[in-house]
Design a protein around this motif. Structure first.
Motif, mmCIF file in Angstrom:
data_model
loop_
_atom_site.group_PDB
_atom_site.id
_atom_site.type_symbol
_atom_site.label_atom_id
_atom_site.label_comp_id
_atom_site.label_asym_id
_atom_site.label_seq_id
_atom_site.Cartn_x
_atom_site.Cartn_y
_atom_site.Cartn_z
ATOM 1 N N TRP A 167 -7.779 -7.365 -5.266
ATOM 2 C CA TRP A 167 -7.085 -6.221 -4.696
ATOM 3 C C TRP A 167 -6.373 -5.377 -5.763
ATOM 4 O O TRP A 167 -6.487 -4.171 -5.809
ATOM 5 C CB TRP A 167 -6.089 -6.708 -3.635
ATOM 6 C CG TRP A 167 -5.390 -5.632 -2.884
ATOM 7 C CD1 TRP A 167 -4.056 -5.337 -2.920
ATOM 8 C CD2 TRP A 167 -5.968 -4.702 -1.964
ATOM 9 N NE1 TRP A 167 -3.771 -4.300 -2.073
ATOM 10 C CE2 TRP A 167 -4.931 -3.890 -1.477
ATOM 11 C CE3 TRP A 167 -7.276 -4.479 -1.504
ATOM 12 C CZ2 TRP A 167 -5.145 -2.868 -0.552
ATOM 13 C CZ3 TRP A 167 -7.489 -3.461 -0.589
ATOM 14 C CH2 TRP A 167 -6.425 -2.675 -0.126
ATOM 15 N N GLN A 168 -5.618 -6.056 -6.625
ATOM 16 C CA GLN A 168 -4.910 -5.272 -7.637
ATOM 17 C C GLN A 168 -5.757 -5.064 -8.897
ATOM 18 O O GLN A 168 -5.485 -4.197 -9.706
ATOM 19 C CB GLN A 168 -3.583 -5.908 -7.987
ATOM 20 C CG GLN A 168 -3.678 -7.281 -8.623
ATOM 21 C CD GLN A 168 -2.343 -7.685 -9.260
ATOM 22 O OE1 GLN A 168 -1.350 -6.980 -9.102
ATOM 23 N NE2 GLN A 168 -2.333 -8.790 -9.982
ATOM 24 N N LEU B 149 -11.845 -0.821 1.306
ATOM 25 C CA LEU B 149 -10.624 -1.107 2.059
ATOM 26 C C LEU B 149 -9.434 -0.341 1.467
ATOM 27 O O LEU B 149 -8.604 0.198 2.193
ATOM 28 C CB LEU B 149 -10.327 -2.614 2.085
ATOM 29 C CG LEU B 149 -9.048 -3.008 2.825
ATOM 30 C CD1 LEU B 149 -9.053 -2.533 4.273
ATOM 31 C CD2 LEU B 149 -8.819 -4.523 2.785
ATOM 32 N N HIS B 150 -9.375 -0.280 0.144
ATOM 33 C CA HIS B 150 -8.316 0.504 -0.508
ATOM 34 C C HIS B 150 -8.337 1.945 0.014
ATOM 35 O O HIS B 150 -7.301 2.513 0.355
ATOM 36 C CB HIS B 150 -8.520 0.534 -2.029
ATOM 37 C CG HIS B 150 -7.654 -0.442 -2.768
ATOM 38 N ND1 HIS B 150 -6.284 -0.334 -2.825
ATOM 39 C CD2 HIS B 150 -7.961 -1.538 -3.502
ATOM 40 C CE1 HIS B 150 -5.787 -1.332 -3.551
ATOM 41 N NE2 HIS B 150 -6.779 -2.085 -3.970
ATOM 42 N N ALA B 151 -9.535 2.517 0.083
ATOM 43 C CA ALA B 151 -9.666 3.904 0.522
ATOM 44 C C ALA B 151 -9.224 4.048 1.981
ATOM 45 O O ALA B 151 -8.494 4.970 2.341
ATOM 46 C CB ALA B 151 -11.109 4.379 0.337
ATOM 47 N N SER C 247 0.417 -5.032 -0.621
ATOM 48 C CA SER C 247 -0.514 -6.157 -0.667
ATOM 49 C C SER C 247 -1.666 -5.950 0.308
ATOM 50 O O SER C 247 -1.632 -5.082 1.179
ATOM 51 C CB SER C 247 0.216 -7.446 -0.316
ATOM 52 O OG SER C 247 0.477 -7.468 1.071
ATOM 53 N N VAL C 248 -2.676 -6.783 0.171
ATOM 54 C CA VAL C 248 -3.848 -6.675 1.018
ATOM 55 C C VAL C 248 -3.499 -7.021 2.472
ATOM 56 O O VAL C 248 -4.121 -6.516 3.411
ATOM 57 C CB VAL C 248 -4.986 -7.559 0.464
ATOM 58 C CG1 VAL C 248 -4.645 -9.024 0.573
ATOM 59 C CG2 VAL C 248 -6.292 -7.283 1.157
ATOM 60 N N ASP C 249 -2.469 -7.866 2.657
ATOM 61 C CA ASP C 249 -2.073 -8.192 4.034
ATOM 62 C C ASP C 249 -1.520 -6.963 4.751
ATOM 63 O O ASP C 249 -1.707 -6.796 5.945
ATOM 64 C CB ASP C 249 -1.040 -9.313 4.023
ATOM 65 C CG ASP C 249 -1.638 -10.581 3.441
ATOM 66 O OD1 ASP C 249 -2.440 -11.211 4.142
ATOM 67 O OD2 ASP C 249 -1.345 -10.903 2.279
ATOM 68 N N ALA D 194 -11.751 -5.954 8.544
ATOM 69 C CA ALA D 194 -12.769 -6.835 9.134
ATOM 70 C C ALA D 194 -14.138 -6.591 8.489
ATOM 71 O O ALA D 194 -14.889 -7.534 8.222
ATOM 72 C CB ALA D 194 -12.831 -6.618 10.646
ATOM 73 N N ARG D 195 -14.443 -5.319 8.224
ATOM 74 C CA ARG D 195 -15.722 -5.004 7.570
ATOM 75 C C ARG D 195 -15.773 -5.589 6.163
ATOM 76 O O ARG D 195 -16.773 -6.173 5.750
ATOM 77 C CB ARG D 195 -15.891 -3.476 7.478
ATOM 78 C CG ARG D 195 -16.769 -2.872 8.549
ATOM 79 C CD ARG D 195 -17.230 -1.458 8.195
ATOM 80 N NE ARG D 195 -16.186 -0.585 7.665
ATOM 81 C CZ ARG D 195 -15.324 0.107 8.421
ATOM 82 N NH1 ARG D 195 -15.365 0.010 9.732
ATOM 83 N NH2 ARG D 195 -14.418 0.887 7.860
ATOM 84 N N ALA D 196 -14.683 -5.437 5.428
ATOM 85 C CA ALA D 196 -14.636 -5.957 4.057
ATOM 86 C C ALA D 196 -14.822 -7.473 4.061
ATOM 87 O O ALA D 196 -15.578 -8.027 3.259
ATOM 88 C CB ALA D 196 -13.313 -5.577 3.393
#
Ligand SMILES: [Zn+2]
Length: 356
Positions: A68-69, A96-98, A106-108, A119-121
């Protein structure tokens, strides 16, 4: 090695051996192993020789969190993590970032903001993990057969579909003793995996010569800026004092991860405290004394939940409890732990806290 007793040292040697064989074409195996180690810490089996089920979507979420980072630009460029032109996991992470609007949380938090994209990622990463690193991890280069000492991989192959995976329960199962063994080895394996990962990234990105500073910090450090949102709500709720020494805090004090970021990487509010720069720097990646962890876990949940709701930032309380259990149960008693500025305390679990 008999079926129900795994010597953790031997397990660690075998893990390192599969990684040291041949040049990797992507960092995916490292990410997969690191995610497995984290899963074992947070899901420590009751008995040392138990098997441990690892749901693939959970594993994918951990892999997603690791990258993620790492996908943010370094020296103005995105770092390559694969020698292949299309790196599927990185594409999923970037998508997902976009969708979550390119922010530093955070990703959470991204998962809360963009649940469908998350969910797609996860689905993409599950498939990629099953077809590549999980399928190949236990296979030495040039060898047609696998040596499945971690988990049964016989149902995995390059073309496996999402529906076949679901039919297999969407999970792998770690062999008896492997879960406890990997959790116990976490303190040794995680830094070793990080070193290999940094070496791979340097090799895959030729513009990073030896002069370029702190690739490791970029890949694995925690950005201070991302935690800033927590500071004021915590000061309002708990007072402007260092959690560890009680000193009055200046406006720009650090936010400290109680369970070290380098070991479990949990950003939830339940793992965060206000600290002074002195305590934060002295503690660094050290394991905190059990009493400190107990104190942080006994903070008022209603207050933390309220802050979580207003910031859209999860407390991850259960996760912190599970990680604490996984970390401390695997430690031999008597190891030094950090109990305050320039103070250590030997681990003593003769009166274990309730979460232990
Ligand atoms: Zn302090």
């Amino acid at each position: 090695m008999s079926d129900d007793v795994v010597d953790p040292l031997l397990l660690g040697q075998r893990v390192v051996a599969i990684l040291e064989t041949g040049l990797r074409t992507a960092t995916y195996k490292l990410a997969t192993l690191m995610a497995l180690v984290e899963h074992c810490i947070e899901n420590l089996p009751e008995q040392p020789h138990d098997t441990l089920r690892v749901p693939l979507p959970e594993l994918a979420h951990r892999v997603l969190s690791l990258y993620w980072q790492q996908v943010r630009p370094f020296d103005g460029r995105e770092l390559r993590q694969s020698t292949q032109p299309r790196a599927r996991i990185l594409i999923a992470v970037n998508d997902l970032h976009a969708a979550a609007g390119r922010f530093s949380g955070s990703v959470d938090i991204a998962a809360m903001r963009a649940p469908e994209a998350h969910a797609r990622a996860i689905s993409d990463i599950v498939l990629c993990l099953a077809q590549q690193p999980l399928h190949r991890l236990q296979k030495l280069p040039g060898s047609p057969t696998s040596d499945p000492f971690l988990y049964d991989d016989s149902f995995l192959h390059d073309q496996i579909s999402r529906s076949t995976l679901r039919a297999h329960g969407d999970a792998i199962e770690l062999k008896p003793g492997v879960g406890s063994g990997l959790a116990r080895l976490a303190g040794l394996l995680k830094p070793a995996l990080e070193i290999m990962w940094v070496e791979d990234v340097r090799r895959m990105n030729k513009f990073l010569d030896a002069e370029v500073p702190d690739v490791a910090g970029h890949l694995f450090g925690r950005e201070r800026a991302a935690l800033v949102a927590v500071r004021e709500p915590f000061k309002d709720a708990f007072g402007p004092h260092c959690f560890y020494c009680g000193t009055h805090l200046p406006p720009n004090n650090p936010i400290d991860h109680v369970l070290p970021w380098s070991l479990v990487g949990i950003d939830g509010l339940s793992n965060l405290v206000l600290a002074c720069a002195r305590c934060n720097g002295d503690k660094s990646g050290a394991l905190p004394a059990v009493g400190l962890v107990d104190q942080v876990l006994r903070r008022d949940q209603a207050i933390l939940n309220e802050i979580a709701a207003s910031l859209q930032w999860p407390t991850q309380h259960e996760r912190v409890v599970a990680a604490a259990r996984g970390i401390y149960r695997g430690q031999p008693s008597g190891v030094p732990t950090w109990s305050g500025y320039k103070q250590t305390e030997r681990l003593d679990v003769s009166f274990p806290p309730t979460w232990f």
